[in-house]
Design an enzyme around this catalytic site. Structure first.
Site, PDB file in Angstrom:
ATOM      1  CG  HIS A 191     -43.287 -18.929  40.712  1.00 10.89           C
ATOM      2  ND1 HIS A 191     -43.539 -20.111  41.359  1.00 10.89           N
ATOM      3  CD2 HIS A 191     -44.197 -18.047  41.196  1.00 10.89           C
ATOM      4  CE1 HIS A 191     -44.568 -19.962  42.186  1.00 10.89           C
ATOM      5  NE2 HIS A 191     -44.971 -18.715  42.107  1.00 10.89           N
TER       6      HIS A 191
ATOM      7  CG  ASP B  10     -43.205 -23.504  44.471  1.00 12.91           C
ATOM      8  OD1 ASP B  10     -43.110 -23.180  43.267  1.00 12.91           O
ATOM      9  OD2 ASP B  10     -43.377 -24.677  44.857  1.00 12.91           O
TER      10      ASP B  10
END
Length: 421
Positions: free
Chosen positions: A394, A398
């Site tokens: 992450h 995203d």
């Protein structure tokens, strides 16, 4: 011990190809070294003589930079080779096993010299609170066998308890601890398998990845009907020319991964701390199971290659991986990883990211399932469906980016003719 890769810290001696006293020339293979990933032949850089072997065949966990042999030149006096080898072999263990802070601890904490010398000479019952010095393997064996370290007299440096001390220990009164002996399984009920260098590195890297990288997972189902039909046509054509040249489903997956990475380059990246490196080429690491553990050889620049070339390179790399013959440049690097357990009939799984890469794709098996089909009279039809899961870091990818990449990947596999455009 030479460093065969930038990340190598220790290795093993698989076998020496030259014996003591034998001469060698530039380019001759001197020995085979086991690294954390593969077995590599080491060639001579100069002419010379192998005067004395320090680390014999089968040596494990030899630190990089540790002397493993004495070499000489033609005409040198080899009589001192044995003494030189003995001195070189004795130096590393002394520095590795003796930990300077530990022997100093009892001297500083003991109130008098008498209490320091007593445990070393007679090894009586050690009062609670006194520190016992033992090597890690000695502690492990003692714990498994239920042997109290306080009962053992150490023969190592400064009274340190070593492996041989624990293995030679004979309890004087076994009947005093029946509960402990009952709870300890007999040695015939299990076997201890030594941890290889490769397994150590796998454990370290995967633990680090799972603990430090913020993983998240996205799963999608893909209709593989068109891939199956196109693969059948291609294999029939290739089979007429070369029966061994057949495309696998994994070849189509690798090509689709590369095409999707071109469309969504954010997924083809690496976290480097101060920067996020985004790669231009899709160098795809292919997870291969070997008897020694998992290794990921790399198919370079997949986007620029056709299916037949991808298939040939992947097969060759997989064979070299299973034989332990990969060169460092064939498994170091990579920008994206694919792990396929479909051949084991696994529907779905999640994979651990291979840092510093940002993504790894876990591929399950292809199974026939009923899917809605409004154009059919019955309203449904049978389709070959494959489930894949993308694990992403992450910090670099995203959720929306990961979803866009999976959507592109699915589109390519459900319309494989776009590979040819």
């Amino acid at each position: 011990m030479p460093a065969m890769s930038p990340t190598m810290t220790e290795g093993g001696i698989a076998s020496w190809k030259k014996g003591e006293g034998e001469t060698f020339a530039v380019g001759d293979v001197l020995l085979e070294i086991e690294t954390d990933k593969a077995s590599i032949d080491v060639e001579a850089q100069d002419d010379g003589i192998l005067a004395k072997i320090i680390a014999p065949d089968g040596s494990k966990n030899v630190a990089v930079g540790t002397p493993i042999a004495i070499f000489a030149e033609e005409g040198d006096d080899l009589s001192a080779a044995v003494q030189m080898a003995a001195e070189a072999a004795s130096a590393p263990p002394a520095s590795a096993q003796q930990q300077p802070p530990e022997p100093a601890a009892p001297v500083q904490s003991s109130p008098s010299p008498a209490s320091v010398s007593q445990p070393q000479d007679t090894k009586p019952e050690i009062p609670k609170g006194d520190r016992i010095f033992a090597s890690p393997i000695a502690k492990k064996i003692a714990l498994e066998k239920g042997i109290p370290l306080a009962k053992i007299k150490g023969t190592g440096p400064d009274g340190r308890i070593i492996r041989d001390d624990v293995e030679r220990y004979q309890p004087t009164a076994p009947s005093t601890s029946p509960a402990l002996s009952d709870a300890t399984p007999a040695s015939s009920e299990y076997i201890d398998i030594p941890v290889s260098n490769m397994r150590k590195v796998i454990g370290t890297r995967l633990t680090q990845s799972k603990q430090e990288l913020p993983h998240y997972y996205l799963t999608v189902e893909i209709n593989m009907d068109k891939v199956s039909k196109l693969r059948e046509v291609f294999n029939k054509t290739l089979g007429d020319k070369d029966k061994a040249a057949k495309l696998s489903v994994n070849d189509f997956i690798l090509k689709a991964v590369a095409c999707a990475l071109k469309d969504v380059p954010e997924a083809n990246s690496a976290w480097l701390g101060d920067v996020i490196r985004q790669y231009k080429n899709a160098d795809i690491s292919l997870a291969v199971a070997t008897p020694a553990g998992l290794i990921t050889p790399i198919v370079k620049d997949v986007g620029s290659k056709g299916l037949a070339t991808i298939s040939a390179e992947a097969k060759a790399l997989a064979k070299k991986a299973r034989d332990g013959k990969l060169a460092p440049q064939e498994y170091q690097g990579g920008t994206f990883t694919v792990s396929n357990l479909g051949m084991f009939d696994i529907d779905h799984f999640t994979a651990i990211i291979n840092p510093p890469q940002s993504c790894i794709l876990a591929v399950g098996t292809t199974k026939p399932v009923l899917v809605p089909a409004p154009e059919e009279e019955r309203g449904f039809k049978m389709a070959n469906v494959m489930k894949v899961t993308l694990s992403s870091d992450h910090r670099t990818v995203d959720g929306a980016v990961g979803a866009r990449w999976l959507s592109a990947f699915k589109t390519y596999l459900e319309n494989p003719l776009t590979f040819m455009l």
